[in-house]
Design an enzyme around this catalytic site. Structure first.
Site, PDB file in Angstrom:
ATOM      1  N   LEU A  45      12.235 -19.827  -4.661  1.00  0.00           N
ATOM      2  CA  LEU A  45      10.941 -19.293  -3.655  1.00  0.00           C
ATOM      3  C   LEU A  45      10.023 -19.057  -4.939  1.00  0.00           C
ATOM      4  CD1 LEU A  45      10.293 -16.469  -2.175  1.00  0.00           C
ATOM      5  CD2 LEU A  45      10.660 -15.426  -4.127  1.00  0.00           C
TER       6      LEU A  45
ATOM      7  N   GLY B  28       0.603   5.276  -4.575  1.00  0.00           N
ATOM      8  CA  GLY B  28      -0.130   6.807  -4.543  1.00  0.00           C
ATOM      9  C   GLY B  28       0.682   7.462  -3.820  1.00  0.00           C
TER      10      GLY B  28
ATOM     11  N   HIS C  26       3.152   3.184  -8.596  1.00  0.00           N
ATOM     12  CA  HIS C  26       2.975   2.463  -9.299  1.00  0.00           C
ATOM     13  C   HIS C  26       3.411   1.619  -9.630  1.00  0.00           C
ATOM     14  CE1 HIS C  26      -1.152   2.403  -7.863  1.00  0.00           C
ATOM     15  NE2 HIS C  26      -1.558   3.356  -9.113  1.00  0.00           N
TER      16      HIS C  26
ATOM     17  N   ASP D 269       1.167  -1.272   0.318  1.00  0.00           N
ATOM     18  CA  ASP D 269      -0.030  -0.033  -0.331  1.00  0.00           C
ATOM     19  C   ASP D 269       0.955   1.217   0.056  1.00  0.00           C
ATOM     20  OD1 ASP D 269      -2.201   1.111  -0.309  1.00  0.00           O
ATOM     21  OD2 ASP D 269      -2.754   1.129   1.781  1.00  0.00           O
TER      22      ASP D 269
HETATM   23  C1  V0D Z   1       1.162  -1.494  -8.951  1.00  0.00           C
HETATM   24  C2  V0D Z   1       3.151  -2.397  -6.362  1.00  0.00           C
HETATM   25  C3  V0D Z   1       4.786  -6.246 -10.741  1.00  0.00           C
HETATM   26  C4  V0D Z   1       1.299  -2.628  -6.227  1.00  0.00           C
HETATM   27  C5  V0D Z   1       3.561  -2.896  -7.124  1.00  0.00           C
HETATM   28  C6  V0D Z   1      -1.710  -6.118 -12.662  1.00  0.00           C
HETATM   29  C7  V0D Z   1       0.726  -2.220  -7.218  1.00  0.00           C
HETATM   30  C8  V0D Z   1       3.225  -3.317  -9.135  1.00  0.00           C
HETATM   31  C9  V0D Z   1       3.046  -7.525 -11.288  1.00  0.00           C
HETATM   32  C10 V0D Z   1       3.359  -8.543 -11.881  1.00  0.00           C
HETATM   33  C11 V0D Z   1       0.937  -3.912  -9.274  1.00  0.00           C
HETATM   34  C12 V0D Z   1       2.004  -9.235 -11.543  1.00  0.00           C
HETATM   35  C13 V0D Z   1       2.551 -10.506 -12.320  1.00  0.00           C
HETATM   36  C14 V0D Z   1       3.629 -11.348 -12.794  1.00  0.00           C
HETATM   37  C15 V0D Z   1       4.802 -10.263 -12.368  1.00  0.00           C
HETATM   38  C16 V0D Z   1       4.457  -9.199 -11.867  1.00  0.00           C
HETATM   39  C17 V0D Z   1       1.951  -6.717 -10.643  1.00  0.00           C
HETATM   40  C18 V0D Z   1       0.070  -5.525 -10.629  1.00  0.00           C
HETATM   41  C19 V0D Z   1       0.551  -4.590 -10.437  1.00  0.00           C
HETATM   42  C20 V0D Z   1      -1.642  -5.757 -11.603  1.00  0.00           C
HETATM   43  F1  V0D Z   1       3.535 -12.246 -13.622  1.00  0.00           F
HETATM   44  N1  V0D Z   1       3.710  -5.491 -10.155  1.00  0.00           N
HETATM   45  N2  V0D Z   1       2.508  -4.813 -10.206  1.00  0.00           N
HETATM   46  N3  V0D Z   1       0.872  -6.658 -11.127  1.00  0.00           N
HETATM   47  N4  V0D Z   1       2.054  -3.130  -9.132  1.00  0.00           N
END
Ligand code: V0D
Length: 253
Positions: A144, A36, A50, A33
């Protein structure tokens, strides 16, 4: 082996300043969290937060690999997050591809296995493709488990489990008396991984927000005011040291 944690300045116990390789949590779950808010503080668009948060994911994964943690579950997108402005959602849905295009080779080198929990069928096709490729390529890795919770909601997960179990009863596949805690656990997305030992939430909110309600029944909770893009290896080690000290206190004499 023990690592010194010089940033923990308190003088209470020698143990409080040590992170040991014993009693590490096997499974750490994190609510990432404050992305933003991090951006807003800098006058940047939320999506910048993000993207910065994605860098933190890489740092924490590297550290988890180094410490030989078994599983890391990251709450990347909740079922509630669809309510955000459409351009923000669209940018978030591009992050898996962005993450994997630069980072998949390192995940392979580090023997990391990518998995997801949540209703990934509802994601845009390009997002599903990127994740699917990562899961396939890393499927035989034995280190992991990097588990992304995407379009995940815990109550909906439990509702689905109840429906499936009711169907199994109706079709005489199981008897009502066979329904026990293990039976329910086996019908959740997390069926293949142990329950989290430690739940971390960044950015000062002190809530579970529909994240792994059943699975977190016995977890230690660690809350920090640090925003996710500012969270780093040191903050992660601090949370692990706090976990170990809690275990030591009530596990000990
Ligand atoms: C946004 C902070 C990596 C939180 C981290 C689709 C919110 C960055 C992935 C990711 C997000 C997901 C699957 C994968 C590899 C990477 C990711 C989302 C949001 C939502 F196989 N960061 N990340 N996916 N954020």
């Amino acid at each position: 082996m023990a690592f010194r944690l010089p940033f923990l300045k308190n003088n209470r116990q020698v143990n409080d300043r040590l992170l040991t390789t014993e009693n590490l949590p096997k499974h750490v779950a994190i609510i990432m969290d404050g992305n933003g808010r991090w951006a807003k503080k800098r006058g940047l668009p939320r999506v910048a937060g993000h993207k910065e948060g994605m860098k933190t994911v890489k740092k924490i994964v590297r550290k988890a690999v180094e410490l030989q943690i078994e599983a890391l579950t990251l709450y990347a997108f909740s079922t509630e997050n669809w309510k955000r402005p459409k351009p923000e959602v669209e940018t978030i849905m591009k992050l898996p591809n962005e993450f994997l295009s630069t980072y998949l080779p390192e995940l392979m080198e580090n023997n990391v296995r990518v998995q997801t929990i949540g209703y990934t069928e509802a994601l845009p096709q390009h997002t599903r493709n990127a994740i699917h490729i990562a899961m396939e390529k890393t499927a035989n890795n034995t280190g992991l488990i990097l588990n992304f919770a995407i379009n995940y909601g815990s109550r909906a997960e439990i509702v689905e489990a109840v429906k499936q179990i009711a169907t199994d009863v109706k079709q005489n596949k199981i008897m009502i008396d066979d329904i026990d805690e293990d039976c329910i656990s086996e019908h959740l997305f997390t069926r293949k991984i142990s329950d989290p030992d430690l739940l971390i939430r960044t950015s000062g909110e002190v809530r579970l927000s529909n994240f792994l309600l059943w699975q977190n029944a016995y977890s230690e909770f660690y809350f920090t005011d640090v925003l996710w893009p500012d969270f780093n290896e040191e903050e992660f080690e601090k949370s692990l040291a706090v976990y170990q000290n809690r275990k030591r206190r009530y596990g000990g004499i």
